[in-house]
Write a protein that holds these residues in place. Sequence first.
Motif, PDB file in Angstrom:
ATOM      1  N   UNK A  19       0.838  -1.185   0.000  1.00 37.39           N
ATOM      2  CA  UNK A  19       0.000   0.000   0.000  1.00 37.39           C
ATOM      3  C   UNK A  19       0.877   1.239   0.000  1.00 37.39           C
ATOM      4  N   UNK A  20       0.364   2.272  -0.608  1.00 36.16           N
ATOM      5  CA  UNK A  20       1.047   3.567  -0.626  1.00 36.16           C
ATOM      6  C   UNK A  20       0.116   4.630  -0.078  1.00 36.16           C
ATOM      7  N   UNK A  35      -0.463   3.482  10.032  1.00 31.29           N
ATOM      8  CA  UNK A  35      -1.433   2.701   9.263  1.00 31.29           C
ATOM      9  C   UNK A  35      -2.399   2.044  10.244  1.00 31.29           C
ATOM     10  N   UNK A  36      -3.658   2.121   9.910  1.00 35.99           N
ATOM     11  CA  UNK A  36      -4.713   1.492  10.683  1.00 35.99           C
ATOM     12  C   UNK A  36      -5.554   0.654   9.729  1.00 35.99           C
ATOM     13  N   UNK A  69       6.742  -0.992   7.346  1.00 36.18           N
ATOM     14  CA  UNK A  69       6.421   0.383   6.964  1.00 36.18           C
ATOM     15  C   UNK A  69       7.712   1.108   6.600  1.00 36.18           C
ATOM     16  N   UNK A  70       7.649   1.871   5.539  1.00 36.89           N
ATOM     17  CA  UNK A  70       8.776   2.701   5.136  1.00 36.89           C
ATOM     18  C   UNK A  70       8.228   4.026   4.611  1.00 36.89           C
ATOM     19  N   UNK A  71       9.104   4.970   4.443  1.00 37.84           N
ATOM     20  CA  UNK A  71       8.664   6.268   3.929  1.00 37.84           C
ATOM     21  C   UNK A  71       9.759   6.871   3.071  1.00 37.84           C
ATOM     22  N   UNK A  78       4.359   7.285   2.189  1.00 34.45           N
ATOM     23  CA  UNK A  78       4.626   6.216   3.145  1.00 34.45           C
ATOM     24  C   UNK A  78       4.067   4.927   2.569  1.00 34.45           C
ATOM     25  N   UNK A  79       4.744   3.840   2.861  1.00 32.83           N
ATOM     26  CA  UNK A  79       4.388   2.547   2.299  1.00 32.83           C
ATOM     27  C   UNK A  79       4.099   1.534   3.404  1.00 32.83           C
TER      28      UNK A  79
END
Length: 124
Positions: A19-20, A35-36, A69-71, A78-79
Motif C-alpha cells: 500500500x502507498x 497505518x490502521x 512500513x517505510x517512507x 509512506x508505504x
Amino acid sequence: VQLQASGGGLVQAGASLRLSCAASGGTFSRYAMGWFRQAPGKEREFVGAISWSGGATYYADSVKGRFTISRDNVKNTVYLQMNSLKPEDAAVYYCAASFYGSETATRTNAYDYWGQGTQVTVSS
C-alpha cells in the motif's frame, strides 16, 4: 495535509501487497505516519507507524514480522509492505499523519489527518 491511500486489492492468502499513501499540502517530514485498518463490524485498529524521520517503526503484534512500513520524505509517501497475508488481514486500510508525533502512538486520536482508506481482501 491531504492523504491519498492506494494499492489495495484482492489477493490470496500467503500473497503480498504494498500500500502507498501520498501526502500533500504540508511538510511531510514533520509527521509520524501510521497505518490502521478496520474490518466490517470492528473498531479501527492500529497496524503500525513510522517516525517522522523514518528511523523508527512500531507494529501491532498481529502483523509484526509480516508487515513493514517505510517512507520516502522526498516523494512524500509512506508505504505498507504486507507479506504472508492472512484472511484476517482483510480490512479497509487507512493511513494517518501525526504532527511531530511518535511512532508508538497507537490510538486514533493521536493522529491529525486521515486518508480515505483502501480495501484489502484476502481469500483463503
